[in-house]
Design an enzyme around this catalytic site. Structure first.
Site, PDB file in Angstrom:
ATOM      1  N   LYS A 176       0.831  -1.205   0.000  1.00  0.00           N
ATOM      2  CA  LYS A 176       0.000   0.000   0.000  1.00  0.00           C
ATOM      3  C   LYS A 176       0.865   1.255   0.000  1.00  0.00           C
ATOM      4  CE  LYS A 176      -4.198  -1.753   2.210  1.00  0.00           C
ATOM      5  NZ  LYS A 176      -5.114  -1.619   3.334  1.00  0.00           N
ATOM      6  N   LYS A 181     -10.467  -4.014  -4.100  1.00  0.00           N
ATOM      7  CA  LYS A 181     -11.120  -2.714  -4.266  1.00  0.00           C
ATOM      8  C   LYS A 181     -10.265  -1.749  -5.070  1.00  0.00           C
ATOM      9  CE  LYS A 181     -12.419  -3.207   0.259  1.00  0.00           C
ATOM     10  NZ  LYS A 181     -12.625  -2.946   1.645  1.00  0.00           N
ATOM     11  N   LYS A 200      -5.192 -10.785  -6.946  1.00  0.00           N
ATOM     12  CA  LYS A 200      -6.449 -11.000  -6.213  1.00  0.00           C
ATOM     13  C   LYS A 200      -7.459  -9.915  -6.581  1.00  0.00           C
ATOM     14  CE  LYS A 200      -5.732  -8.256  -2.116  1.00  0.00           C
ATOM     15  NZ  LYS A 200      -5.754  -8.045  -0.722  1.00  0.00           N
TER      16      LYS A 200
END
Ligand code: TYM
Length: 338
Positions: A115, A201, A198
């Site tokens: 992130k 969002k 994967k």
């Protein structure tokens, strides 16, 4: 009668819809496990502010996510379903756990690294860095035995176990050491357009994510356009045929059928047939969840009331653990004024 084992899990209310990965990787097993466990499910809004967020959207998404939990089968009169920021003990325990976590230990969290890299390291906040420690506190407050999550959360549960064990050995037995509950077949749902990654969002390909709140036509279209391969045989081969393997996994879990029976059914037929049948199955499951979610959202006051009752229930358990932690740490108790 022996007490039921405790279960704890949650999601970030960081989008206006959950996606198929959240549904398959988490919600489906939550729904089942709430029958046999004393379950706590929460909306991790304190976690959702570790990346830039819009306040109006966060408030709305928190209600929307709660409604989707209920619509998908989480029963708030049986399981404790609450909002993290309604129970201040989460932030309080996180602070204590910060002080027993090593800087190097926190630096090894792969989700932080991913992130932070996405945001550019200078833009990443300290909150994003300490995110897994807040998560450890969530789980430990409820003395959870099991934490049902997808594969991407395994490392955070490992950290939780390490912190619980460390605290217990330094300050005396306080926390239950939890275990991750990860079902192999549902641990990871992949992006329909990019089946090496994967479903997430923050994915770059909107066509690769199936949202619970998408209408049926959109969902069917996304499945029909899912990336496959040039081979045209419906067989499960994660390595060489990741797109088809992903579709088969989703089919098998949602249809409660073995991969083998699907391979047999679709042998000699094209990918079009497989996708069409899968689109029907997925929309038949998500359609009613979407409808029910919208009904629940029609009465936000009732939803807020349910969340408040559940926050009271959660607070009782959380406060008891926090009081014990504060005592063990050596904090001077505040005197009762007369
Ligand atoms: P979050 O909000 O990213 O995801 C919620 C749940 O969905 C699972 N999941 C998936 N499973 C299979 N395939 C996928 N493609 C997929 N994408 C997501 C996740 O594994 C997760 O179970 N850090 C947590 C929230 C959290 C939490 C907690 C969870 C905060 N505190 C304490 C458990 C216990 C998170 O970001 O989940």
């Amino acid at each position: 009668m022996t007490a039921k084992p405790r279960l704890f899990s949650g999601m970030q209310p960081s989008a206006d819809s959950l996606h198929l990965g959240n549904y398959i990787g988490a919600l489906l097993s939550w729904k089942e496990l709430q029958e046999t466990h004393e379950a706590f499910f929460f909306l991790a809004d304190l976690h959702a502010i570790t990346v830039p967020q819009d306040p109006t959207a966060l408030r709305e998404n928190t209600r929307r996510t709660a409604a989707q939990y209920i619509a998908a089968g989480i029963d708030p009169s049986r399981s404790t379903l609450f909002v993290q920021s309604h129970v201040p003990a989460h932030a309080q325990l996180a602070w204590v756990l910060n002080t027993i976590t090593g800087f190097g230990e926190a630096s090894r969290m792969t989700q932080f690294k991913d992130k932070a890299a996405k945001q550019g390291n200078d833009a990443a906040s300290v909150g994003l860095f300490t995110y897994p420690i807040l998560q450890a506190g969530d789980i430990l407050l409820y003395q959870a035995n099991q934490v049902p999550v997808g594969e991407d959360q395994r490392q955070h549960v490992e950290l939780t176990r390490d912190l619980a064990t460390r605290f217990n050995s330094r300050f005396g037995e306080t926390f239950t050491v939890p275990e991750a509950y990860i079902l192999k077949e549902t641990a990871k749902v992949f992006d329909l357009q990019n089946p090496q990654s994967k479903m997430s969002k923050s994915s770059e390909s909107p066509a690769g994510i199936v949202w619970v709140m998408d209408d049926e036509k959109t969902t069917a279209k996304k499945i029909m356009r899912a990336v496959t391969d040039a081979d045209a045989s419906v067989t499960f081969d994660r390595e060489n045929k990741p797109g088809v393997a992903n579709l088969l996994t989703i089919f098998s879990v949602l249809g409660e059928r073995s991969i083998e029976s699907l391979e047999n059914e679709f042998a000699g037929r094209g990918y079009g047939d497989l996708k069409k049948a899968l689109a029907e199955l997925v929309t038949s499951i998500l359609g009613p969840i979407r409808t029910r979610t919208l009904e629940l959202l029609d009465d936000p006051a009732e939803l807020d009331r349910i969340l408040a009752i559940n926050a009271d229930r959660a607070s009782e358990v959380a406060e008891a653990t926090l009081a014990q932690v504060y005592d063990r740490m050596g904090f001077l108790p505040r005197a009762t004024l007369r």
